[in-house]
Design a protein around this motif. Structure first.
Motif, PDB file in Angstrom:
ATOM      1  N   ALA A  34       0.831  -1.200   0.000  1.00  0.00           N
ATOM      2  CA  ALA A  34       0.000   0.000   0.000  1.00  0.00           C
ATOM      3  C   ALA A  34       0.868   1.253   0.000  1.00  0.00           C
ATOM      4  N   SER A  35       0.496   2.220  -0.809  1.00  0.00           N
ATOM      5  CA  SER A  35       1.141   3.543  -0.889  1.00  0.00           C
ATOM      6  C   SER A  35       2.548   3.501  -1.477  1.00  0.00           C
ATOM      7  N   GLU A  36       2.922   2.406  -2.091  1.00  0.00           N
ATOM      8  CA  GLU A  36       4.247   2.277  -2.687  1.00  0.00           C
ATOM      9  C   GLU A  36       4.234   2.791  -4.126  1.00  0.00           C
ATOM     10  N   PRO A 169      -7.427   2.351  -5.410  1.00  0.00           N
ATOM     11  CA  PRO A 169      -6.253   1.985  -4.614  1.00  0.00           C
ATOM     12  C   PRO A 169      -5.005   1.691  -5.441  1.00  0.00           C
ATOM     13  N   LEU A 170      -5.178   1.336  -6.720  1.00  0.00           N
ATOM     14  CA  LEU A 170      -4.036   1.023  -7.572  1.00  0.00           C
ATOM     15  C   LEU A 170      -4.079   1.877  -8.832  1.00  0.00           C
ATOM     16  N   ILE A 171      -2.983   2.595  -9.090  1.00  0.00           N
ATOM     17  CA  ILE A 171      -2.818   3.366 -10.314  1.00  0.00           C
ATOM     18  C   ILE A 171      -1.793   2.641 -11.181  1.00  0.00           C
ATOM     19  N   VAL A 172      -2.170   2.309 -12.404  1.00  0.00           N
ATOM     20  CA  VAL A 172      -1.282   1.628 -13.347  1.00  0.00           C
ATOM     21  C   VAL A 172      -1.018   2.563 -14.514  1.00  0.00           C
ATOM     22  N   PHE A 193       2.991  12.156  -8.418  1.00  0.00           N
ATOM     23  CA  PHE A 193       3.293  11.571  -7.120  1.00  0.00           C
ATOM     24  C   PHE A 193       2.583  12.315  -5.995  1.00  0.00           C
ATOM     25  N   ALA A 194       2.514  13.623  -6.104  1.00  0.00           N
ATOM     26  CA  ALA A 194       1.843  14.406  -5.068  1.00  0.00           C
ATOM     27  C   ALA A 194       0.377  14.014  -4.950  1.00  0.00           C
ATOM     28  N   GLN A 195      -0.281  13.827  -6.088  1.00  0.00           N
ATOM     29  CA  GLN A 195      -1.696  13.465  -6.067  1.00  0.00           C
ATOM     30  C   GLN A 195      -1.908  12.020  -5.620  1.00  0.00           C
ATOM     31  N   VAL A 196      -1.005  11.126  -6.008  1.00  0.00           N
ATOM     32  CA  VAL A 196      -1.116   9.729  -5.555  1.00  0.00           C
ATOM     33  C   VAL A 196      -0.953   9.666  -4.041  1.00  0.00           C
ATOM     34  N   ARG A 197      -0.005  10.439  -3.498  1.00  0.00           N
ATOM     35  CA  ARG A 197       0.175  10.464  -2.037  1.00  0.00           C
ATOM     36  C   ARG A 197      -1.066  11.009  -1.350  1.00  0.00           C
ATOM     37  N   GLY A 201      -2.959   6.191  -2.725  1.00  0.00           N
ATOM     38  CA  GLY A 201      -2.906   5.102  -3.686  1.00  0.00           C
ATOM     39  C   GLY A 201      -1.520   4.499  -3.840  1.00  0.00           C
ATOM     40  N   THR A 202      -1.476   3.392  -4.573  1.00  0.00           N
ATOM     41  CA  THR A 202      -0.240   2.709  -4.941  1.00  0.00           C
ATOM     42  C   THR A 202      -0.025   2.896  -6.436  1.00  0.00           C
TER      43      THR A 202
END
Length: 233
Positions: A34-36, A169-172, A193-197, A201-202
């Motif tokens: 998670a969150s990686e 939860p998952l961005i590909v 990355f800022a928006q994923v954090r 999400g991962t």
């Protein structure tokens, strides 16, 4: 780097395209926490596209398990996999796959039409879409435009907003920076990355470009996760 439960897990996964005598992919173990943020590197023909198709459920493994957000997608019907993908996976395509004659916000909101849980997480969808676009660096005139009128870099940001809306939860991301120069590439990654954090999400990004590596928590090479590979992929 993420330390929570696995968002993505492939165990003893094997897949061969129909008509081939042996397995094209044999993956003993591949996991994302998670969150990686993970960069998956591989040359053309290394199996990246096949792996993404397995993760997204557009094809199913011949053996093994593919678990996304705690659910084994191989156990689902094709329709169930489509619904699950819409709810739980945000996709950024290499060619963006935007609707050129639709406005930017309509493109961003499109996944929510097929994902009621994701739509609920988006709050007020139109406001959330506008905020996402602004946070990804799109100016007001671009947000009001048709997607086909934007520059390549702006279209990429629209594609990212579409993947992020509703906090899957998952961005590909499949080679999303391949058409950008180095400076634009770095800016986009910082914003992404800022928006994923923010969403928790991962991120799994697939590329052949090793120069992207410093931006990620972890770098994985296709050659390291494949036990046996035969034939073109």
């Amino acid at each position: 780097m993420g330390s929570g439960p696995a968002i993505l897990s492939l165990k003893d996964v094997r897949y061969a395209w129909p008509g081939r005598a042996s397995f094209a992919l044999d993956i003993p173990d591949f996991t994302l926490a998670a969150s990686e943020s993970v960069l998956l590197l591989g040359e053309s023909g290394s199996g990246k596209s096949t792996l993404l198709s397995l993760i997204c459920g557009t094809i199913t493994a011949d053996a093994g398990t593919v678990t996304v957000a705690g659910t084994d997608i191989a156990s689902m019907s094709a329709g169930q996999r489509d619904q699950f993908r819409a709810e739980h996976i945000g996709l950024i395509f290499q060619q963006f796959n935007l609707l050129p004659y639709a406005r930017v916000l309509d493109n961003v909101l499109l996944p929510l039409r097929f994902a009621p849980l994701r739509r609920a997480r988006a709050g007020v969808p139109l406001e959330t879409a506008s905020l996402l676009c602004s946070s990804l660096g799109l100016p007001a005139d671009a947000i009001a435009a048709h997607a086909g009128m934007l520059s390549v870099g702006q279209q990429q940001r629209v594609a990212a907003a579409r993947a992020l809306i509703g906090a899957p939860p998952l961005i590909v991301a499949d080679e999303p920076t391949s058409a950008l120069d180095a400076a634009t590439q770095a800016t986009f990654l910082d914003l992404l990355f800022a928006q994923v954090r923010t969403s928790g999400g991962t991120l799994l990004m697939v590329s052949h470009d090793a120069r992207l590596a410093p931006h990620f928590d972890r770098v994985v090479y296709m050659s390291d996760i494949i036990r046996t590979r035969q034939g073109a992929l």
